[in-house]
Write a protein that holds these residues in place. Structure first.
Motif, PDB file in Angstrom:
ATOM      1  N   PRO A  89       0.821  -1.203   0.000  1.00  0.00           N
ATOM      2  CA  PRO A  89       0.000   0.000   0.000  1.00  0.00           C
ATOM      3  C   PRO A  89       0.854   1.251   0.000  1.00  0.00           C
ATOM      4  CG  PRO A  89       0.089  -0.961   2.186  1.00  0.00           C
ATOM      5  CD  PRO A  89       0.776  -1.915   1.287  1.00  0.00           C
ATOM      6  N   THR A  90       0.333   2.286  -0.602  1.00  0.00           N
ATOM      7  CA  THR A  90       1.051   3.566  -0.629  1.00  0.00           C
ATOM      8  C   THR A  90       0.125   4.665  -0.168  1.00  0.00           C
ATOM      9  OG1 THR A  90       0.434   3.838  -2.934  1.00  0.00           O
ATOM     10  CG2 THR A  90       2.585   2.849  -2.499  1.00  0.00           C
ATOM     11  N   ARG A 134      -6.681   5.729  13.066  1.00  0.00           N
ATOM     12  CA  ARG A 134      -7.003   5.347  14.441  1.00  0.00           C
ATOM     13  C   ARG A 134      -7.683   3.988  14.483  1.00  0.00           C
ATOM     14  NH1 ARG A 134      -8.734  10.762  15.292  1.00  0.00           N
ATOM     15  NH2 ARG A 134     -10.912  10.084  15.240  1.00  0.00           N
ATOM     16  N   THR A 135      -8.603   3.752  13.537  1.00  0.00           N
ATOM     17  CA  THR A 135      -9.309   2.471  13.499  1.00  0.00           C
ATOM     18  C   THR A 135      -8.369   1.338  13.118  1.00  0.00           C
ATOM     19  OG1 THR A 135     -11.275   3.682  12.776  1.00  0.00           O
ATOM     20  CG2 THR A 135     -11.340   1.292  12.596  1.00  0.00           C
ATOM     21  N   GLU A 136      -7.523   1.573  12.133  1.00  0.00           N
ATOM     22  CA  GLU A 136      -6.543   0.552  11.745  1.00  0.00           C
ATOM     23  C   GLU A 136      -5.640   0.204  12.928  1.00  0.00           C
ATOM     24  OE1 GLU A 136      -4.454   1.995   8.320  1.00  0.00           O
ATOM     25  OE2 GLU A 136      -6.296   2.370   7.206  1.00  0.00           O
ATOM     26  N   ARG A 137      -5.261   1.216  13.678  1.00  0.00           N
ATOM     27  CA  ARG A 137      -4.389   1.003  14.838  1.00  0.00           C
ATOM     28  C   ARG A 137      -5.101   0.144  15.895  1.00  0.00           C
ATOM     29  NH1 ARG A 137       0.186   3.880  16.364  1.00  0.00           N
ATOM     30  NH2 ARG A 137       0.779   3.702  18.563  1.00  0.00           N
ATOM     31  N   GLU A 138      -6.382   0.467  16.153  1.00  0.00           N
ATOM     32  CA  GLU A 138      -7.142  -0.308  17.126  1.00  0.00           C
ATOM     33  C   GLU A 138      -7.266  -1.763  16.695  1.00  0.00           C
ATOM     34  OE1 GLU A 138      -8.942   0.772  20.371  1.00  0.00           O
ATOM     35  OE2 GLU A 138      -7.017   1.719  19.946  1.00  0.00           O
ATOM     36  N   ASP A 167      -3.477  -4.420   1.850  1.00  0.00           N
ATOM     37  CA  ASP A 167      -3.881  -3.148   1.243  1.00  0.00           C
ATOM     38  C   ASP A 167      -5.067  -2.504   1.968  1.00  0.00           C
ATOM     39  OD1 ASP A 167      -5.796  -4.469  -1.590  1.00  0.00           O
ATOM     40  OD2 ASP A 167      -5.702  -5.037   0.528  1.00  0.00           O
ATOM     41  N   GLU A 168      -5.622  -3.188   2.969  1.00  0.00           N
ATOM     42  CA  GLU A 168      -6.719  -2.603   3.728  1.00  0.00           C
ATOM     43  C   GLU A 168      -6.201  -1.676   4.831  1.00  0.00           C
ATOM     44  OE1 GLU A 168      -9.214  -6.689   3.599  1.00  0.00           O
ATOM     45  OE2 GLU A 168     -10.287  -4.955   4.395  1.00  0.00           O
ATOM     46  N   PHE A 169      -4.880  -1.617   4.988  1.00  0.00           N
ATOM     47  CA  PHE A 169      -4.257  -0.734   5.978  1.00  0.00           C
ATOM     48  C   PHE A 169      -3.506   0.355   5.217  1.00  0.00           C
ATOM     49  CE2 PHE A 169      -5.152  -3.123   9.781  1.00  0.00           C
ATOM     50  CZ  PHE A 169      -5.479  -4.366   9.276  1.00  0.00           C
ATOM     51  N   THR A 170      -3.994   1.587   5.347  1.00  0.00           N
ATOM     52  CA  THR A 170      -3.502   2.664   4.491  1.00  0.00           C
ATOM     53  C   THR A 170      -2.190   3.268   4.956  1.00  0.00           C
ATOM     54  OG1 THR A 170      -4.849   4.246   5.755  1.00  0.00           O
ATOM     55  CG2 THR A 170      -5.823   3.294   3.769  1.00  0.00           C
ATOM     56  N   TYR A 196       1.346   0.389   9.491  1.00  0.00           N
ATOM     57  CA  TYR A 196       0.321  -0.583   9.836  1.00  0.00           C
ATOM     58  C   TYR A 196       0.282  -1.711   8.807  1.00  0.00           C
ATOM     59  CZ  TYR A 196      -1.214   3.113  13.004  1.00  0.00           C
ATOM     60  OH  TYR A 196      -1.261   4.063  13.980  1.00  0.00           O
ATOM     61  N   ALA A 197       0.505  -1.360   7.539  1.00  0.00           N
ATOM     62  CA  ALA A 197       0.553  -2.391   6.512  1.00  0.00           C
ATOM     63  C   ALA A 197       1.713  -3.352   6.779  1.00  0.00           C
ATOM     64  CB  ALA A 197       0.708  -1.745   5.131  1.00  0.00           C
TER      65      ALA A 197
END
Length: 636
Positions: free
Chosen positions: A472-473, A485-489, A511-514, A518-519
């Motif tokens: 992801p980029t 914040r949601t990805e982090r949680e 690719d669901e983590f922007t 996190y990716a």
């Protein structure tokens, strides 16, 4: 070289030594909620605790300087040890015998340098203690008795005696397998005409321990008239002993310092002994050097810099003691604690005071008396003739900058008013304004410009390995972003509470983590076998994820997410489902935008089959997105 330590033994050491027990040897820990603990980071200066420990996961992480890892990583970092030295030290503490892949058990002569030097000091301390009971040490026992210390006191503090001969200890340590090089590196021996000889001879010996309780040096007191050396002789600077970074007695005092939020700083070894025996068990001393910044760092970690913390200096009342107090004041503002100075009547030190007036007098001495800033100011103004206008003006010129260094605004104002009274200047506001002006000047000179932020995105991508490899980029990490914040949680749930997000999480794509960090963590979890692996053993699962991380930056992020508290009040399946849905829904919406853009670019003149396939994809995505909005986690 020694062989590689068996992996099962390394795991056994990790499991046997709780991380909170190890970290507590170096700093005070308090509850941070969620089963975690917090304290002031030992790796960088900070005012409020951002250093967190997760006992259940065996991990630590500092949200200020980003240091993190497991028990082994903590000890390696704080004591500057190699991996094998750290495992050997922790194994010894846990009573675990290590096996080595090559060459069987590791011979003592092959251990790491620091481990060997510490072991030499431990054996030397035992040797000196044994010598204290011999006939030659009568002068040493008499010295202690004259100062009110009996055999039990000597044993409690590990006081010993070094024989007069040239090489008694050197020969003894050689017999234990230590080489001449090790003896010279340790500082226990020094070069003589025919080889190494004892550094300390015919002296009373105090072992100097670091905060973890290991002997790293000695303080030696002269006893004989024919000894031409200094009254006190300390171990020279070595790889394990740096006098600016050790406090005598801190191993005995650390728990009471943390419990009482009070530290008493005295000047000598016998003063520490006298204080502790009198019931002042928070007493510590520097080792032949001025109290400085590194000593403050040690105390701040134990005191936690809470509002009730106090540091009391008991310097001698002579000129040298007054100078020491003024030097301490120069570093005063590095404490959040209140600092005081206590000088006994007739200028006696705590040891003399205990002999003359008993234990209660020592206890009374260390009750906060004079604030250190007031003592420093009075010492400065005492050099001027305050009966004359010129004398008062000159005293103000020297004292005002001292007061201006007080960071708390209300305290600064109060001390400025007090300075006016000491100087006898009736116009109090004039002094207050003068101090405030100097404080502004100091801030302006020391102020920093805005932090540059060029190339942040590319630097971050490079650090997390997302630039050189497919992935992801998205935008740079921004904790104000709801998406981030949601990805982090969700990642925190996958690492800390995998039972709440498995098996759904393992179907999520990288690719669901922007955010690139996190990716990269998502990829590490996948490479470690997925979140389902965490359902059996949390420590082993986290260790696998950390091992799967491609570099230190990703490994640090894994540790950070594994110990960070959740934002939600109730962490259950409902909360986990919300995070799963939000991350997936945002990914679907991004794909809808992409596909819509593709349709626009294709136009109606493109290949009908291709155009129809893209239309079908868009319809499926839109229907899926609607289901996520309507049904939540049930649509996953």
């Amino acid at each position: 070289m020694a062989g590689r330590i068996n992996d099962d033994d390394v795991k056994a050491v990790r499991d046997a030594v709780p991380i909170d027990a190890v970290v507590s040897d170096y700093l005070q820990l308090r509850s941070a909620g969620g089963g975690n603990l917090k304290g002031l980071c030992p790796f960088h200066d900070e005012k409020s605790p951002s250093f967190q420990v997760s006992p259940s996961k065996g991990l630590f992480h500092c949200f200020g300087c980003q240091e993190g890892g497991d028990t082994i990583a903590f000890v390696m970092k704080i004591d500057h040890l190699s991996f094998s030295e750290t495992v050997e030290r922790l194994a010894a503490k846990a009573g675990i015998t290590l096996r080595y892949e090559e060459g069987g058990y590791n011979p003592a002569s092959q251990r790491g340098e620091r481990t060997r030097l510490v072991e030499a000091h431990k054996i030397a301390a035992e040797f000196y203690v044994e010598q204290l009971s011999g006939p030659e040490a009568e002068t040493g026992r008499k010295f202690l008795a004259e100062r009110g210390f009996d055999q039990a006191a000597a044993e409690h503090f590990g006081v010993g005696y070094s024989p007069v001969g040239w090489d008694h200890l050197t020969r003894f340590l050689r017999g234990k397998g230590f080489t001449d090089k090790e003896l010279l590196l340790s500082g226990l021996s020094q070069d003589g005409r025919r080889g190494p000889i004892d550094r300390f001879r015919g002296r009373l010996m105090w072992p100097i321990r670091d905060i973890s309780g290991e002997v790293v040096g000695f303080g030696a007191r002269k006893l004989r008239e024919d000894d031409n050396g200094p009254k006190y002789l300390n171990t020279p600077e070595t790889s394990i002993y740096k006098k600016s970074q050790v406090l005598y007695g801190v191993d005995l005092a650390k728990k009471d310092i943390a419990k009482a939020s009070r530290a008493v700083v005295v000047e000598g070894y016998t003063d520490v002994m006298a204080c502790h025996l009198a019931g002042v068990t928070t007493a510590i001393a520097t080792c032949g050097t001025a109290f400085g910044g590194d000593h403050i760092k040690i105390l701040r970690r134990l005191l936690m810099d809470n509002g009730s913390a106090r540091v009391i200096f008991t310097f001698d009342g002579d000129t040298a003691g007054q100078k020491a107090a003024l030097r301490a004041f120069e570093d005063d503002q590095k404490f959040a604690a209140e600092t005081y100075i206590a000088i006994a009547p007739d200028g006696m030190d705590p040891c003399e005071l205990r002999l003359a007036k008993g234990d209660e007098a020592v206890q009374d001495l260390v009750h906060p008396r004079t604030p250190l800033f007031e003592f420093a100011i009075r010492q400065i103004v005492s050099r001027y003739d305050l009966e004359t206008p010129a004398g008062r003006a000159a005293a103000l010129d020297e004292a005002a900058p001292i007061v201006a260094r007080i960071k708390n605004g209300s305290s600064q104002h109060e001390v400025a008013v007090q300075l006016a009274g000491i100087l006898g200047i009736l116009d109090t506001q004039f002094v207050v304004k003068r101090v405030a002006q100097m404080a502004r000047w100091a801030r302006d000179r020391g102020g920093r410009g805005p932090a540059p932020a060029p190339e942040r995105r590319s630097q971050q991508s490079q650090a997390y390995g997302t630039q050189a490899s497919p992935g992801p980029t998205g935008p740079a990490l921004n904790l104000r972003s709801p998406a981030h914040r949601t990805e982090r949680e969700l990642l925190k749930l996958a690492l800390q509470r995998p039972e709440l997000v498995s098996p759904a999480f393992d179907a999520y794509g990288e690719d669901e983590f922007t955010a690139p960090p996190y990716a990269a963590v998502r990829r590490a979890i996948e490479d470690a076998g997925g979140a389902e692996q965490g359902l059996e053993s949390a420590p082993e699962y986290l260790a696998r994820v950390r091992d799967a991380a491609p570099n230190d930056a990703v490994r640090a992020m894994v540790t950070e997410l594994a110990v960070e508290v959740f934002h939600g009040k109730t962490i259950d399946e409902v909360y986990a489902g919300q995070q799963l849905v939000q991350v997936r829904l945002r990914a679907v919406d991004r794909r809808v935008r992409d596909v819509t853009g593709t349709l626009t670019r294709l136009g109606t003149q493109s290949d009908p089959d291709h155009y129809a396939a893209v239309q079908r994809e868009l319809w499926v995505l839109q229907q899926y997105g609607q289901s996520l909005r309507n049904d939540g986690a049930a649509a996953l």
